[in-house]
Write a protein that holds these residues in place. Structure first.
Motif, PDB file in Angstrom:
ATOM      1  N   VAL A 173       0.833  -1.199   0.000  1.00  0.00           N
ATOM      2  CA  VAL A 173       0.000   0.000   0.000  1.00  0.00           C
ATOM      3  C   VAL A 173       0.873   1.257   0.000  1.00  0.00           C
ATOM      4  O   VAL A 173       0.768   2.092  -0.894  1.00  0.00           O
ATOM      5  N   ALA A 174       1.726   1.382   1.009  1.00  0.00           N
ATOM      6  CA  ALA A 174       2.543   2.582   1.137  1.00  0.00           C
ATOM      7  C   ALA A 174       3.737   2.278   2.031  1.00  0.00           C
ATOM      8  O   ALA A 174       3.703   1.332   2.817  1.00  0.00           O
ATOM      9  N   ALA A 175       4.782   3.091   1.908  1.00  0.00           N
ATOM     10  CA  ALA A 175       5.973   2.898   2.740  1.00  0.00           C
ATOM     11  C   ALA A 175       6.634   4.230   3.021  1.00  0.00           C
ATOM     12  O   ALA A 175       6.478   5.201   2.266  1.00  0.00           O
ATOM     13  N   LEU A 176       7.371   4.240   4.108  1.00  0.00           N
ATOM     14  CA  LEU A 176       8.099   5.425   4.566  1.00  0.00           C
ATOM     15  C   LEU A 176       9.539   5.008   4.802  1.00  0.00           C
ATOM     16  O   LEU A 176       9.796   4.044   5.523  1.00  0.00           O
ATOM     17  N   SER A 177      10.469   5.724   4.182  1.00  0.00           N
ATOM     18  CA  SER A 177      11.866   5.352   4.344  1.00  0.00           C
ATOM     19  C   SER A 177      12.338   5.642   5.769  1.00  0.00           C
ATOM     20  O   SER A 177      11.733   6.433   6.507  1.00  0.00           O
ATOM     21  N   MET A 178      13.446   5.006   6.139  1.00  0.00           N
ATOM     22  CA  MET A 178      14.056   5.266   7.442  1.00  0.00           C
ATOM     23  C   MET A 178      14.333   6.766   7.569  1.00  0.00           C
ATOM     24  O   MET A 178      14.898   7.361   6.653  1.00  0.00           O
ATOM     25  N   GLY A 179      13.903   7.358   8.630  1.00  0.00           N
ATOM     26  CA  GLY A 179      14.053   8.796   8.795  1.00  0.00           C
ATOM     27  C   GLY A 179      12.911   9.590   8.212  1.00  0.00           C
ATOM     28  O   GLY A 179      12.773  10.790   8.470  1.00  0.00           O
ATOM     29  N   GLY A 180      12.082   8.970   7.398  1.00  0.00           N
ATOM     30  CA  GLY A 180      10.865   9.609   6.894  1.00  0.00           C
ATOM     31  C   GLY A 180      11.034  10.562   5.740  1.00  0.00           C
ATOM     32  O   GLY A 180      10.119  11.335   5.436  1.00  0.00           O
ATOM     33  N   SER A 181      12.170  10.508   5.044  1.00  0.00           N
ATOM     34  CA  SER A 181      12.392  11.484   3.979  1.00  0.00           C
ATOM     35  C   SER A 181      11.714  11.127   2.669  1.00  0.00           C
ATOM     36  O   SER A 181      11.494  12.001   1.822  1.00  0.00           O
ATOM     37  N   THR A 182      11.387   9.858   2.482  1.00  0.00           N
ATOM     38  CA  THR A 182      10.825   9.411   1.207  1.00  0.00           C
ATOM     39  C   THR A 182       9.575   8.568   1.456  1.00  0.00           C
ATOM     40  O   THR A 182       9.566   7.743   2.364  1.00  0.00           O
ATOM     41  N   THR A 183       8.559   8.802   0.647  1.00  0.00           N
ATOM     42  CA  THR A 183       7.343   7.998   0.721  1.00  0.00           C
ATOM     43  C   THR A 183       7.142   7.251  -0.591  1.00  0.00           C
ATOM     44  O   THR A 183       7.598   7.685  -1.654  1.00  0.00           O
ATOM     45  N   TYR A 184       6.460   6.130  -0.490  1.00  0.00           N
ATOM     46  CA  TYR A 184       6.178   5.293  -1.638  1.00  0.00           C
ATOM     47  C   TYR A 184       4.706   4.895  -1.570  1.00  0.00           C
ATOM     48  O   TYR A 184       4.176   4.649  -0.480  1.00  0.00           O
ATOM     49  N   TYR A 185       4.067   4.802  -2.723  1.00  0.00           N
ATOM     50  CA  TYR A 185       2.654   4.433  -2.765  1.00  0.00           C
ATOM     51  C   TYR A 185       2.400   3.480  -3.932  1.00  0.00           C
ATOM     52  O   TYR A 185       3.014   3.590  -4.990  1.00  0.00           O
ATOM     53  N   SER A 186       1.461   2.586  -3.732  1.00  0.00           N
ATOM     54  CA  SER A 186       0.988   1.795  -4.850  1.00  0.00           C
ATOM     55  C   SER A 186       0.142   2.691  -5.752  1.00  0.00           C
ATOM     56  O   SER A 186      -0.433   3.695  -5.306  1.00  0.00           O
ATOM     57  N   ASN A 187       0.067   2.331  -7.002  1.00  0.00           N
ATOM     58  CA  ASN A 187      -0.711   3.138  -7.942  1.00  0.00           C
ATOM     59  C   ASN A 187      -2.185   3.196  -7.548  1.00  0.00           C
ATOM     60  O   ASN A 187      -2.863   4.194  -7.796  1.00  0.00           O
ATOM     61  N   SER A 188      -2.662   2.145  -6.905  1.00  0.00           N
ATOM     62  CA  SER A 188      -4.086   2.086  -6.580  1.00  0.00           C
ATOM     63  C   SER A 188      -4.493   3.055  -5.470  1.00  0.00           C
ATOM     64  O   SER A 188      -5.681   3.371  -5.336  1.00  0.00           O
TER      65      SER A 188
END
Length: 122
Positions: free
Chosen positions: A46-61
């Motif tokens: 679904v989604a992710a947050l890198s260590m330290g919170g600088s980068t986010t990732y999301y599924s297309n949906s």
């Protein structure tokens, strides 16, 4: 340890916020992810947050509808879910690990919280 809260039932178009409390001393050292398992299907990113919170990732949906964020003071990662759709119905899990190189992959994570049910009705 990861402790998940915030699931529930909502009508389509509504919002929910999931919370995942992380053991305090690890929060700034781990990558964090949210995954879900729709009824009868496998677990998906679904989604992710890198260590330290600088980068986010999301599924297309969920891109543009869901927001992942972290609060270091509370050692908690959130998943704000807006404009919910019936296809978002699933058991949602948070996950963490010290070294995450592919945040979209569930196999990167060794630590998992208990699931919480999210049901979206049409």
């Amino acid at each position: 340890q990861l402790q998940v809260s915030g699931g529930g039932s909502v009508q389509a178009g509504g919002s929910l916020r999931l919370s995942c409390s992380v053991s305090g001393r690890f929060f700034g050292q781990v990558g964090l992810g949210w995954f879900r398992r729709p009824p009868g299907e496998g677990r998906e990113f679904v989604a992710a947050l890198s260590m330290g919170g600088s980068t986010t990732y999301y599924s297309n949906s969920v891109k543009g509808r869901f927001t992942i964020s972290g609060d270091a003071a509370k050692s908690t990662v959130y998943l704000q879910m807006d404009s919910l759709r019936p296809e978002d119905t699933a058991v949602y899990y948070c996950a963490a690990d010290l070294l995450v190189t592919m945040p979209e992959s569930q196999y990167e994570y060794d630590y998992w919280g208990q699931g919480t049910q999210v049901t979206v009705s049409s």
